[in-house]
Design an enzyme around this catalytic site. Sequence first.
Site, PDB file in Angstrom:
ATOM      1  N   SER A  35       0.804  -1.226   0.000  1.00 56.87           N
ATOM      2  CA  SER A  35       0.000   0.000   0.000  1.00 56.87           C
ATOM      3  C   SER A  35       0.836   1.274   0.000  1.00 56.87           C
ATOM      4  O   SER A  35       0.325   2.345  -0.324  1.00 56.87           O
ATOM      5  CB  SER A  35      -0.925   0.024   1.227  1.00 56.87           C
ATOM      6  OG  SER A  35      -0.169  -0.087   2.422  1.00 56.87           O
ATOM      7  N   ASP A 341      -3.901   7.870   8.215  1.00 55.43           N
ATOM      8  CA  ASP A 341      -5.015   7.061   8.727  1.00 55.43           C
ATOM      9  C   ASP A 341      -4.602   6.104   9.840  1.00 55.43           C
ATOM     10  O   ASP A 341      -5.313   5.144  10.126  1.00 55.43           O
ATOM     11  CB  ASP A 341      -5.668   6.278   7.586  1.00 55.43           C
ATOM     12  CG  ASP A 341      -4.699   5.315   6.891  1.00 55.43           C
ATOM     13  OD1 ASP A 341      -3.550   5.188   7.357  1.00 55.43           O
ATOM     14  OD2 ASP A 341      -5.092   4.705   5.880  1.00 55.43           O
ATOM     15  N   HIS A 344      -0.889   4.567   7.273  1.00 52.77           N
ATOM     16  CA  HIS A 344      -0.217   5.208   6.151  1.00 52.77           C
ATOM     17  C   HIS A 344       0.047   6.682   6.438  1.00 52.77           C
ATOM     18  O   HIS A 344      -0.587   7.266   7.317  1.00 52.77           O
ATOM     19  CB  HIS A 344      -1.068   5.059   4.887  1.00 52.77           C
ATOM     20  CG  HIS A 344      -1.480   3.652   4.622  1.00 52.77           C
ATOM     21  ND1 HIS A 344      -2.729   3.170   4.985  1.00 52.77           N
ATOM     22  CD2 HIS A 344      -0.816   2.616   4.054  1.00 52.77           C
ATOM     23  CE1 HIS A 344      -2.817   1.894   4.643  1.00 52.77           C
ATOM     24  NE2 HIS A 344      -1.669   1.533   4.089  1.00 52.77           N
TER      25      HIS A 344
END
Length: 372
Positions: A35, A341, A344
């Site tokens: 990610s 978040d 990240h």
Amino acid sequence: MGIVTLVLIFLSAYATSCTSSTPSKYDKIFSFGDSIADTGNFLQSGAITNTVIGKLPYGVTFFHRATGRCSDGRLIIDFIAEEYGLPFLPPYLVIERSLKSKATHGINFAVAGATALDPKFFYDQGIGRILWTNYSLSTQLDWFQEVKSTMCTTKQECDDYFKKSLFVLGEIGGNDYNYAFFAGGTINNLISMVPLVVARIVAATSMLIEEGHAKELLVPGNFPIGCSAAFLTAFGPQNKTAYDGNGCLKSLNAFSKYHNDQLKLALEKLRQKYPQTRIMYADYYGASKKLFHTPLHLGLSSGALTACCGGGGPYNFNATARCGHIGSKACKDPSTYANWDGIHLTEAAYSHIATGLLKGTFTSPPIIRVVT
């Protein structure tokens, strides 16, 4: 022949030699990872329907819409592409099979949630049920092989096609540890995984050199997970001695350093095996530590440990009300935060890290610098 003439001839020859030996900038980028680098593959995969990264506030800062990036805006890989005047990398799963050869500036194979080790490892450990995706590093390498077959066939064709390409292998491996940590694994348990994860990264690097004709590879290490809002919330003890001067968990950061040290040792052996290939280590740990050490100096007035988007708690991370879910809300100005978040980082943080890699001292050997 006069001395002045000889000097001019020498200087001319020297300048020509320096020019011919100086590499030109990259014209393609091929990205692998999780990610931290995914620009839309997870979203397109449909692994989780109605995923929050497909909706605002994800993407709110730069794109003003959700793109599948796990941030409010651009990622490190986006800033690298911009540095070399390249468009943002299209996600592999967005490109139609018949059009793959038209991705002339590279492709992004990274998938959010991806692991370095194959899914079977985690299913054998009884924690496969928590995997976000089965698109591990092996799958991404298979995708690359498929794409490569549409771009070149002979060795000479492939050498020519990829000679000015940058291969970015990661960050990868972080999720291998994340899944194990959140499934109840101890640091000692995870230390035993490190040789397996590093070996997988090394094998992938070798494959890209031998079969992908890679001449320039950037292999990032892992972030200081002891500074992550999610880890601080889940594993933060009451004992103040467990934290460093920046408020990060010392034991978790020590684990990240251990992984990175083992990776650097392995990459040095690869350099000896492939002396004609530039294998660069990207120090994500070092480049990101300044976010936590001097956030105000970097304009991060809201700090580096608290998440911009979340559902409350000391670090604004709540596993039952994560960013994008009911009960959470995003801050008004993500540019003042390092953490997006809980897991990240924000575009602002990724920008600082990318600058450290591209123009600072956090890539070894140094990445090609763009002369402006």
